[in-house]
Design an enzyme around this catalytic site. Structure first.
Site, PDB file in Angstrom:
ATOM      1  N   TYR A   1     -14.100  10.952  -8.290  1.00  0.00           N
ATOM      2  CA  TYR A   1     -15.293  10.137  -8.557  1.00  0.00           C
ATOM      3  C   TYR A   1     -16.418  10.956  -9.180  1.00  0.00           C
ATOM      4  CZ  TYR A   1     -13.168   6.509  -5.583  1.00  0.00           C
ATOM      5  OH  TYR A   1     -12.328   5.568  -5.038  1.00  0.00           O
TER       6      TYR A   1
ATOM      7  N   LYS B   1      -1.377  13.995  -2.285  1.00  0.00           N
ATOM      8  CA  LYS B   1      -0.290  13.602  -3.186  1.00  0.00           C
ATOM      9  C   LYS B   1       0.280  14.900  -3.755  1.00  0.00           C
ATOM     10  CE  LYS B   1       2.053  10.332  -5.260  1.00  0.00           C
ATOM     11  NZ  LYS B   1       3.068   9.583  -4.511  1.00  0.00           N
TER      12      LYS B   1
ATOM     13  N   ASP C   1       0.865   7.484  -0.444  1.00  0.00           N
ATOM     14  CA  ASP C   1       1.609   6.213  -0.511  1.00  0.00           C
ATOM     15  C   ASP C   1       2.290   5.944   0.833  1.00  0.00           C
ATOM     16  OD1 ASP C   1       2.970   8.522  -1.169  1.00  0.00           O
ATOM     17  OD2 ASP C   1       4.327   7.589  -2.599  1.00  0.00           O
TER      18      ASP C   1
ATOM     19  N   ASP D   1     -11.358   6.464   0.319  1.00  0.00           N
ATOM     20  CA  ASP D   1     -12.005   5.189   0.013  1.00  0.00           C
ATOM     21  C   ASP D   1     -11.035   4.047   0.336  1.00  0.00           C
ATOM     22  OD1 ASP D   1     -13.654   3.274  -0.994  1.00  0.00           O
ATOM     23  OD2 ASP D   1     -13.582   3.940  -3.076  1.00  0.00           O
TER      24      ASP D   1
ATOM     25  N   ASP E   1     -10.716   1.648   4.204  1.00  0.00           N
ATOM     26  CA  ASP E   1     -10.789   0.175   4.198  1.00  0.00           C
ATOM     27  C   ASP E   1      -9.539  -0.435   4.824  1.00  0.00           C
ATOM     28  OD1 ASP E   1     -13.268   0.078   3.109  1.00  0.00           O
ATOM     29  OD2 ASP E   1     -12.724  -1.159   1.376  1.00  0.00           O
TER      30      ASP E   1
END
Ligand code: NAD
Length: 356
Positions: free
Chosen positions: A146, A191, A223, A247, A251
């Site tokens: 980001y 990852k 994943d 992020d 959630d």
């Protein structure tokens, strides 16, 4: 002796839930032989109305002079508020981004807790939820993709995911320290099968883990983590991950609890400074009606006691009182089942105070 707390109530239900939380904090302070001094500042839409900007300089100063910041929520009704304007910098939410930057908040902590009394609210099957769930997601907040170099032209665009050793080290420490206060297990999510930055992340996490021999460390690809959160959430205690993966996973973890009015959060800077706020927004549809659930903010204040003010026993007291009122059947409208008797914001605060 005592502590000073910057109080930014903000918009919508912000004042409802923060006022209620201050009542709880005062009771807990008295019982633990301390006092809290509250310094109020403006943020969000109300700050725009009164000063023309969503984050006035005075507010920044008040926060920096305080030991911690307690925030309600900012923003108006989605798709039609008087603060809507084409210039994004003047929106209420810009106040939130501004204060996070000013305070150097680099770690976001989001507990996803399913209380036994509310396990029916989870969208997961009861066999998976069992007697409840308690996961803490620790997300790096100021680095990663980001904030890396970005570029767009007619033919292509790119963003860059970059982490320095210092950035990974300090978020790792937050995660391991939190795990020491919990069930002593950290799952680092990355990852590393594809990304160099993840292989680097993993190496630094392993280095830091040597300082915490009591804490079990596991690594998981993002994943797989997304699947495991749904399949077997009990395997997690603390999850630590970078900005973008965090992020998404925070959630997902929040949603398995099924109750937006119950979700607390903390954002921490170096040292003890932190900003504590509910995950929910300003809920303009129910503002000022004494029906908002104050528990997310009350639990955020418990995190403030634990992470910024060094009062872990007081934090435990609040969390136990919340669990107790739920067991006793107190419900605000958002967490009540059909036909269940409900209480308002103020009554819920009073009940929590009673069980402290
Ligand atoms: P929201 O979280 O405010 O509301 C979503 C739904 O959940 C609404 O039906 C609301 O009534 C309900 N709800 C939320 N908190 C509740 C509580 N404590 N008790 C009972 N019910 C509750 O999200 P939204 O409607 O998408 O956004 C409203 C405003 O809040 C927008 O301006 C948005 O930008 C802002 N927002 C602010 C923050 C923040 O301050 N950190 C976070 C999210 C959204």
């Amino acid at each position: 002796m005592g502590y000073s707390i910057a109080v930014l109530k903000g918009d919508g239900i912000g004042p409802d839930v923060v006022d209620c939380t201050i009542g709880v904090l005062n009771k807990v302070a008295a019982e633990h032989g301390t006092v809290f001094e509250y310094n109020e500042g403006l943020i969000g839409g109300i700050a725009i109305d009164e000063t023309g900007v969503p984050l006035p300089g005075d507010t920044i100063e008040i926060c920096k002079k305080s030991d911690a910041v307690l925030l309600g929520a900012v923003g108006g009704a989605v798709g039609g508020s008087r603060w809507d304007n084409p210039d994004g910098s003047l929106r209420p939410e810009a106040g939130l981004l501004g204060i996070r930057k000013e305070l150097g908040l680099f770690a976001n902590l989001r507990p996803a807790v399913i209380y036994p009394a509310l396990k029916d609210a989870s969208p997961l099957r009861s066999g998976i939820v069992g007697d409840g769930i308690d996961i803490l997601v620790v997300r790096e907040l100021t680095g990663g993709i980001y904030f890396g170099e970005k570029f767009t032209c007619d033919d292509y665009a790119y963003d860059t995911m970059k982490y320095s050793a210092m950035e990974v080290e300090r978020i790792a420490r937050v995660a391991f320290e939190a795990a020491m206060k919990r069930n002593k297990k950290v799952t680092s999510v990355d990852k590393a099968n594809v990304l160099d930055v993840s292989r680097f992340w993993r190496k630094i996490i392993i280095d830091v883990s040597r300082e915490y021999p009591e804490v079990e460390l596991l690594h998981m690809y993002v994943d797989n983590a997304a699947m495991q959160l749904i399949k077997d959430p009990h395997q997690f205690d603390v999850i630590v991950t970078g900005n973008m993966f965090g992020d998404i996973l925070s959630d997902e973890a929040a949603m398995i609890t099924g109750s937006i009015g119950m979700l607390a959060s903390a954002s921490l800077a170096e040292g003890t400074m932190g900003l504590f706020e509910p995950v929910h927004g300003s809920a303009p549809d129910i503002a000022g009606k004494d029906i908002a659930n104050p528990i997310a903010t009350i639990l955020s204040s418990a995190m403030m006691l634990r992470y910024s003010l060094g009062m872990p026993a007081a934090a435990d007291d609040i969390e136990k009182a919340v669990a107790r009122v739920l067991e006793e059947g107190y419900r605000t409208a958002d967490i009540a089942k059909k036909g269940e008797r409900t209480v308002g914001t103020v009554q819920m605060g009073e009940a929590i105070k009673k069980f402290l």
